[in-house]
Write a protein that holds these residues in place. Sequence first.
Motif, PDB file in Angstrom:
ATOM      1  N   PHE A 166     -10.348   5.851 -20.725  1.00 19.71           N
ATOM      2  CA  PHE A 166     -10.104   6.526 -19.539  1.00 19.71           C
ATOM      3  C   PHE A 166     -10.839   6.117 -18.552  1.00 19.71           C
ATOM      4  O   PHE A 166      -9.708   6.534 -17.331  1.00 19.71           O
ATOM      5  CB  PHE A 166     -10.156   7.838 -19.234  1.00 19.71           C
ATOM      6  N   TYR A 167     -11.596   5.549 -18.236  1.00 21.40           N
ATOM      7  CA  TYR A 167     -12.433   4.355 -17.304  1.00 21.40           C
ATOM      8  C   TYR A 167     -11.483   3.502 -16.781  1.00 21.40           C
ATOM      9  O   TYR A 167     -11.091   2.302 -18.134  1.00 21.40           O
ATOM     10  CB  TYR A 167     -13.515   4.762 -16.671  1.00 21.40           C
ATOM     11  N   GLY A 168     -11.262   2.428 -15.360  1.00 23.76           N
ATOM     12  CA  GLY A 168     -11.072   1.210 -16.111  1.00 23.76           C
ATOM     13  C   GLY A 168     -10.066   1.259 -14.225  1.00 23.76           C
ATOM     14  O   GLY A 168      -9.862   1.839 -13.856  1.00 23.76           O
ATOM     15  N   PRO A 169     -10.110  -0.605 -14.335  1.00 17.72           N
ATOM     16  CA  PRO A 169      -8.764  -1.068 -13.068  1.00 17.72           C
ATOM     17  C   PRO A 169      -7.920   0.206 -13.776  1.00 17.72           C
ATOM     18  O   PRO A 169      -6.926  -0.156 -14.634  1.00 17.72           O
ATOM     19  CB  PRO A 169      -8.614  -2.004 -12.760  1.00 17.72           C
ATOM     20  N   ASN A 170      -6.872   0.402 -12.343  1.00 16.81           N
ATOM     21  CA  ASN A 170      -4.597   1.094 -13.169  1.00 16.81           C
ATOM     22  C   ASN A 170      -4.752  -0.025 -12.838  1.00 16.81           C
ATOM     23  O   ASN A 170      -4.376  -1.542 -12.710  1.00 16.81           O
ATOM     24  CB  ASN A 170      -5.071   1.852 -11.848  1.00 16.81           C
ATOM     25  N   VAL A 171      -3.200   0.067 -13.813  1.00 11.54           N
ATOM     26  CA  VAL A 171      -2.162  -0.811 -13.805  1.00 11.54           C
ATOM     27  C   VAL A 171      -0.782  -0.417 -12.877  1.00 11.54           C
ATOM     28  O   VAL A 171      -0.675   0.415 -12.288  1.00 11.54           O
ATOM     29  CB  VAL A 171      -1.501  -0.878 -15.164  1.00 11.54           C
ATOM     30  N   TRP A 172      -0.369  -1.695 -12.041  1.00 11.23           N
ATOM     31  CA  TRP A 172       0.413  -1.508 -10.443  1.00 11.23           C
ATOM     32  C   TRP A 172       1.763  -1.739 -10.528  1.00 11.23           C
ATOM     33  O   TRP A 172       1.442  -3.551 -10.401  1.00 11.23           O
ATOM     34  CB  TRP A 172      -0.745  -1.781  -9.482  1.00 11.23           C
ATOM     35  N   PRO A 173       2.542  -1.590 -10.186  1.00 10.14           N
ATOM     36  CA  PRO A 173       3.755  -2.255 -10.368  1.00 10.14           C
ATOM     37  C   PRO A 173       3.624  -3.585  -9.259  1.00 10.14           C
ATOM     38  O   PRO A 173       2.561  -3.037  -8.124  1.00 10.14           O
ATOM     39  CB  PRO A 173       4.979  -1.734  -9.679  1.00 10.14           C
ATOM     40  N   GLU A 174       4.074  -5.323  -8.929  1.00 10.99           N
ATOM     41  CA  GLU A 174       3.962  -5.591  -7.928  1.00 10.99           C
ATOM     42  C   GLU A 174       3.816  -5.210  -6.361  1.00 10.99           C
ATOM     43  O   GLU A 174       5.407  -4.710  -6.156  1.00 10.99           O
ATOM     44  CB  GLU A 174       4.694  -6.506  -7.974  1.00 10.99           C
ATOM     45  N   ASP A 175       3.518  -5.529  -5.452  1.00 12.01           N
ATOM     46  CA  ASP A 175       3.777  -4.681  -4.289  1.00 12.01           C
ATOM     47  C   ASP A 175       4.982  -5.508  -3.477  1.00 12.01           C
ATOM     48  O   ASP A 175       5.983  -4.210  -2.865  1.00 12.01           O
ATOM     49  CB  ASP A 175       2.497  -5.730  -3.243  1.00 12.01           C
ATOM     50  N   GLY A 176       5.422  -6.343  -3.949  1.00 13.46           N
ATOM     51  CA  GLY A 176       6.529  -6.461  -3.786  1.00 13.46           C
ATOM     52  C   GLY A 176       8.061  -5.564  -4.089  1.00 13.46           C
ATOM     53  O   GLY A 176       8.870  -5.785  -3.368  1.00 13.46           O
ATOM     54  N   LEU A 177       7.922  -5.168  -5.283  1.00  8.81           N
ATOM     55  CA  LEU A 177       8.920  -4.684  -5.976  1.00  8.81           C
ATOM     56  C   LEU A 177       8.921  -3.539  -5.503  1.00  8.81           C
ATOM     57  O   LEU A 177       9.994  -3.424  -4.799  1.00  8.81           O
ATOM     58  CB  LEU A 177       8.140  -4.518  -7.402  1.00  8.81           C
ATOM     59  N   LEU A 178       8.209  -2.467  -5.067  1.00 14.39           N
ATOM     60  CA  LEU A 178       7.995  -1.607  -4.140  1.00 14.39           C
ATOM     61  C   LEU A 178       6.264  -0.708  -3.284  1.00 14.39           C
ATOM     62  O   LEU A 178       5.306  -0.438  -3.771  1.00 14.39           O
ATOM     63  CB  LEU A 178       7.441   0.069  -5.661  1.00 14.39           C
ATOM     64  N   PRO A 179       6.924  -1.650  -1.982  1.00 11.31           N
ATOM     65  CA  PRO A 179       6.115  -1.564  -0.990  1.00 11.31           C
ATOM     66  C   PRO A 179       5.623  -0.105  -0.958  1.00 11.31           C
ATOM     67  O   PRO A 179       6.175   1.177  -1.132  1.00 11.31           O
ATOM     68  CB  PRO A 179       7.167  -1.849   0.127  1.00 11.31           C
ATOM     69  N   GLY A 180       4.566   0.391  -0.743  1.00  9.72           N
ATOM     70  CA  GLY A 180       3.747   1.175  -0.622  1.00  9.72           C
ATOM     71  C   GLY A 180       3.707   1.965  -1.828  1.00  9.72           C
ATOM     72  O   GLY A 180       3.278   3.491  -1.665  1.00  9.72           O
ATOM     73  N   TRP A 181       3.863   2.092  -2.896  1.00  7.93           N
ATOM     74  CA  TRP A 181       3.837   2.289  -3.768  1.00  7.93           C
ATOM     75  C   TRP A 181       2.408   2.984  -4.366  1.00  7.93           C
ATOM     76  O   TRP A 181       2.411   4.502  -4.728  1.00  7.93           O
ATOM     77  CB  TRP A 181       4.648   2.085  -4.963  1.00  7.93           C
ATOM     78  N   ARG A 182       1.431   1.616  -4.292  1.00  7.49           N
ATOM     79  CA  ARG A 182      -0.049   2.061  -5.024  1.00  7.49           C
ATOM     80  C   ARG A 182      -0.510   3.281  -3.689  1.00  7.49           C
ATOM     81  O   ARG A 182      -1.150   3.929  -4.483  1.00  7.49           O
ATOM     82  CB  ARG A 182      -0.454   0.560  -5.162  1.00  7.49           C
TER      83      ARG A 182
END
Length: 337
Positions: free
Chosen positions: A126-142
């Motif tokens: 349950f610890y570790g880096p998150n998985v994120w959509p690519e920035d260009g795909l959803l700007p500001g999402w993360r």
Amino acid sequence: MENQCQNGTETLLKVSTLNCIDLSNPDIHQSVSLLKQACLDCGFFYVINHGISQEFMDEVFGQSKSFFELPLNEKMKVLRNEKHRGYTPVLDELLDPDNQVHGDYKEGYYIGVEVPEDDPEAEKPFYGPNVWPEDGLLPGWRQTMEKFHHQALEVAKAVARIIALALGLEVDFFDKPEMLGKPIATLRLLHYGGQVSDPSKGLYGAGAHSDYGLITLLATDDVMGLQICKDKDAKRQIWEYVAPVKGAFIVNLGDMLERWSNCIFKSTLHRVLGNGQERYSIAYFVEPSHDCLVECLPTCKSENNPPKFPPIYCATYLSQRYKDTHAELSVYEKHQT
């Protein structure tokens, strides 16, 4: 809003009346009394004036919708990993195998506490880096989701302080480093695609279950769907809807708190029924750190009421619960070739 939050559609549906905790209320004794009553009765209550603006909540819901509207092949690029970070497809989770024909008719996205890969802590479940959509795909999402994660944790800590007082503990009991000082806190975006549930056929938006951890904060849109069963041991279970309340979190207790409190406080069975409308919700699951030993609280045991459960480490308990309810990742290998 008074002590009770209600909905005007009770003539059509059986809607539960829940206590409402105002976090801006200077009378802490009133808040403790309302929360204690809710925890003894049904384990569900509303929290208002929690400090997260409606404008920002709307932004989080908008960003969540943007992700779920992506094509499936894009969403599968961020499929959840073994640390439970990332996308969970429809039917991935099976919460009530005795009554469900298929998994839940919902899709989700897990976001945990961000821990860099080179940090020794990242080795823990349950610890570790998150998985994120690519920035260009959803700007500001993360950035939006990280900000919400941080703000929701502060709300959870404020609620936990009232729970501590309701259990006869010091107000900062749950603030300790091994508890909410270093929590396993998971944000989960959820989307129900508009299927109609039919309990008689074993079809559910989310099967009946109780949450695993300490507490859960739930924000919903205005589509009814969540139901609770106050008496899970009744031969004929009675299900009541929980009405959405604009700007409020619906808060419920998890199994870990029921265990900690020696069953004095309730972890309540709940499910989601789809009615043909799309529905979005955002759940924030809060548990103590991996190394927290969950054992009967000193204020919850006596000669006549000895501890009902042996002590268990939080990480051990949660790992087993997740394993029991989620599909093996190997079933998705064909999507990733």
